[in-house]
Design an enzyme around this catalytic site. Structure first.
Site, PDB file in Angstrom:
ATOM      1  N   CYS A  76       1.256   0.307  -8.516  1.00  0.00           N
ATOM      2  CA  CYS A  76       2.421   0.818  -7.792  1.00  0.00           C
ATOM      3  C   CYS A  76       3.593   0.954  -8.754  1.00  0.00           C
ATOM      4  CB  CYS A  76       2.765  -0.079  -6.612  1.00  0.00           C
ATOM      5  SG  CYS A  76       3.043  -1.758  -7.089  1.00  0.00           S
ATOM      6  N   GLY A 111       2.693   2.227   5.417  1.00  0.00           N
ATOM      7  CA  GLY A 111       3.908   1.529   5.852  1.00  0.00           C
ATOM      8  C   GLY A 111       4.541   2.182   7.070  1.00  0.00           C
ATOM      9  N   GLY A 115       0.833  -1.195   0.000  1.00  0.00           N
ATOM     10  CA  GLY A 115       0.000   0.000   0.000  1.00  0.00           C
ATOM     11  C   GLY A 115       0.868   1.245   0.000  1.00  0.00           C
ATOM     12  N   SER A 116       0.344   2.310   0.588  1.00  0.00           N
ATOM     13  CA  SER A 116       1.039   3.595   0.534  1.00  0.00           C
ATOM     14  C   SER A 116       2.198   3.657   1.526  1.00  0.00           C
ATOM     15  CB  SER A 116       0.049   4.715   0.864  1.00  0.00           C
ATOM     16  OG  SER A 116      -0.389   4.558   2.199  1.00  0.00           O
ATOM     17  N   GLU A 167       5.768  -3.533   0.659  1.00  0.00           N
ATOM     18  CA  GLU A 167       5.809  -3.121  -0.747  1.00  0.00           C
ATOM     19  C   GLU A 167       4.958  -1.869  -0.823  1.00  0.00           C
ATOM     20  OE1 GLU A 167       4.599  -2.478  -4.315  1.00  0.00           O
ATOM     21  OE2 GLU A 167       3.693  -4.469  -4.245  1.00  0.00           O
TER      22      GLU A 167
HETATM   23  C1  UN1 Z   1       1.055  -3.426  -7.603  1.00  0.00           C
HETATM   24  O1  UN1 Z   1       0.682  -2.454  -8.282  1.00  0.00           O
HETATM   25  O2  UN1 Z   1       0.965  -3.410  -6.352  1.00  0.00           O
HETATM   26  O3  UN1 Z   1       4.390  -5.274 -12.198  1.00  0.00           O
HETATM   27  C2  UN1 Z   1       1.560  -4.696  -8.182  1.00  0.00           C
HETATM   28  C3  UN1 Z   1       3.171  -5.041 -12.210  1.00  0.00           C
HETATM   29  C4  UN1 Z   1       2.247  -6.093 -11.680  1.00  0.00           C
HETATM   30  C5  UN1 Z   1       2.125  -6.011 -10.205  1.00  0.00           C
HETATM   31  C6  UN1 Z   1       1.808  -4.650  -9.663  1.00  0.00           C
HETATM   32  N1  UN1 Z   1       2.747  -7.393 -12.075  1.00  0.00           N
HETATM   33  O4  UN1 Z   1       2.699  -3.997 -12.664  1.00  0.00           O
END
Ligand code: UN1
Length: 510
Positions: free
Chosen positions: A298, A247, A242-243, A264
């Protein structure tokens, strides 16, 4: 620029379709105080339970109880559970993808891709279940054997985000289960239905292979109740996606009780485009990474660092390509950009654009809300391209929306410094035909990110490579190669079969 096409919501991902998909996944009755809303129309799709701190406590207790049995099941036998789960994902790919479209607003192809990612991690985890290997080392003492053994860790708390409502959960859970752990999952509040669907398939797999029922728990909890999971000493590992803000709250709380975290968090991903780049290829990579998933990965491309010699041409071509993207109902064929998740997200997008303009940014394309009349309770925006004079202000932040900031550079060292000059460190890429430039970007003093690509965008990683990033991204790796080690504890074993008792380091005693 031509105006992007819009497709008014006439969704295939309706409350009715959602109900049918859930039934096919084995979920019959849903009721409770929580309203699961569609980002496509803003309508209520279903009502679900909302759990309390007591429920979290019960879930952790049941998971811990099941762990005590599960840890002694041979790892390759544990692999059978994950193998079955993967088969069920394959059988129910369309239904689960529909839930992802309905709740997270992903276009069909990306929602199917998300479920494919779940199937892929199950494959990886099943293979891994026969490879949880430790090392044997030469002992300095005669008649001694020195070895490292990996053991199940305990209960893993998984906190996942709305944008990958089920895949990131599966990354964690598939590995945790083969490693002999139990899982308590707290999905994002926006995506409870997808969570209920994925969890139902695991319940089915558990029944099919006769694994302990308590091994997986789903808690539908808001942030405040979720803290009970973070603080529970029986939860050995908290894996949170998440953000950065989230975290910052989770990590110190878990550290205070000496638990483990796997983080992450946010990204602020950049692509460098060198003068030698194949611009046709770069364009496609950039548009997918920047505008795909409505900028809500992300790994979304948020910064384009482009050589001055090609900056005008490339920016113009991106703006033109954005003009051809269909924005709207993600369940409609041909749509490439779905909605933002909610109003808060839209407001953050607007604030970022206002701030960018105040900091000297020039909006080259997009940025406006569309379909507001047709869907007043949903939030569709045109992906934006904004040329910035520097990256001192708003560019430092991750805004979870499709805004691509463009910065120009003159030499590669400057480009790499810009690429690294943000607090986050998830994904990065370079488009170049010059091998020396690519190698420089990949070297120790090149990109400082967990992911560094050449001639592809920043998003769309495969399951086999370690996934995660450095700096404020949190340092964790949730999938790929050796991620399994995060879900296990290690014991060093020294075995003496010499009949003597020589001490290490030559120490004499008694
Ligand atoms: C995410 O946005 O938390 O590499 C994961 C990627 C994807 C996973 C993203 N396989 O864009």
């Amino acid at each position: 620029m031509t105006n992007p096409t819009t497709a008014p919501p006439a969704p295939g991902a309706t409350a009715d379709a959602v109900r049918k998909a859930l039934t096919a996944l084995g979920v019959d009755v849903l009721d409770g105080p929580h309203e699961a809303r569609s980002p496509i129309t803003g309508e209520v799709l279903a009502r679900t339970a909302e759990h309390t701190e007591t429920d979290v406590d019960t879930a952790v207790a049941a998971a811990h109880e099941a762990f005590l049995t599960w840890r002694d099941v041979p790892a390759p036998v544990r692999g059978n559970l994950v193998k079955r789960w993967g088969q069920l994902f394959t059988e129910h790919k369309a239904e689960l993808a529909l839930l992802v479209t309905a709740e997270a607003g992903k276009i069909e192809s990306e929602a199917l891709g998300e479920v494919q990612e779940m199937i892929d991690i199950c494959d990886l985890a099943v293979g891994q279940s026969r490879q949880l290997f430790g090392r044997t080392l030469p002992s300095e003492r005669p008649g001694h054997r020195l070895a490292e053994t990996w053991h199940p860790l305990g209960v893993v708390g998984v906190i996942s985000a709305f944008n990958f409502p089920v895949a990131v959960y599966a990354w964690n859970t598939a590995l945790a289960l083969v490693c002999g752990d139990a899982v308590v999952w707290k999905p994002a509040e926006a995506t409870y239905l997808s969570a209920i669907g994925a969890n139902a398939l695991l319940a089915q797999a558990v029944r099919d292979v006769g694994a302990p029922e308590g091994i997986h728990q789903l808690v539908l909890a808001d942030r405040a109740v979720g803290e009970a999971l973070v603080d529970d000493p029986r939860v050995a590992l908290v894996s949170a996606t998440g953000s950065v803000r989230m975290g910052r709250e989770v990590a110190p709380r878990v550290a205070a009780r000496f638990g483990r975290v796997l983080l992450e968090l946010g990204g602020n991903n950049a692509a460098i485009v060198a003068p030698s780049a194949d611009l046709d290829l770069a364009l496609r990579g950039i548009v997918f990474s920047a505008a795909g998933t409505a900028g809500q990965r992300c790994t979304t491309l948020r910064r384009l660092i482009v050589h001055t010699s090609v900056a005008d041409e490339l920016t113009g071509r991106i703006a033109a390509a954005y003009g051809t993207l269909t924005i709207g109902d993600p369940s409609a064929e041909g749509t490439l950009v779905g909605p933002l998740i909610n109003r808060t997200s839209f407001e953050a997008q607007q604030r970022a654009l206002t701030r960018a303009a105040a900091e000297g940014g020039e909006v080259v394309a997009g940025g406006a809300r569309v379909l507001a009349d047709e869907a007043p309770d949903a939030f569709y925006v045109q992906p934006a391209v904004v040329r910035m004079p520097d990256q001192s202000g708003v560019v430092q932040e991750e805004t979870f929306a499709p805004i691509l900031y463009v910065l120009a550079y003159d030499d590669l060292d400057e480009a790499i410094a810009l690429q690294n000059g943000v607090p986050q460190g998830l994904s990065s890429s370079i488009f170049t035909q010059d091998q020396a430039e690519a190698e420089r970007f990949l070297s120790a003093s090149g990109s400082d990110c967990g992911i560094a690509n050449v001639n592809i965008g920043t998003s769309g990683a495969e399951i086999g490579g370690a996934f995660g990033g450095e700096k404020e991204t949190g340092g964790g790796r949730e999938s790929g190669t050796d991620a399994w080690q995060a879900y296990m504890r290690r014991a060093t074993n020294t075995v003496n079969y010499s009949g003597q008792l020589p001490l290490a380091q030559g120490v004499k005693f008694l």
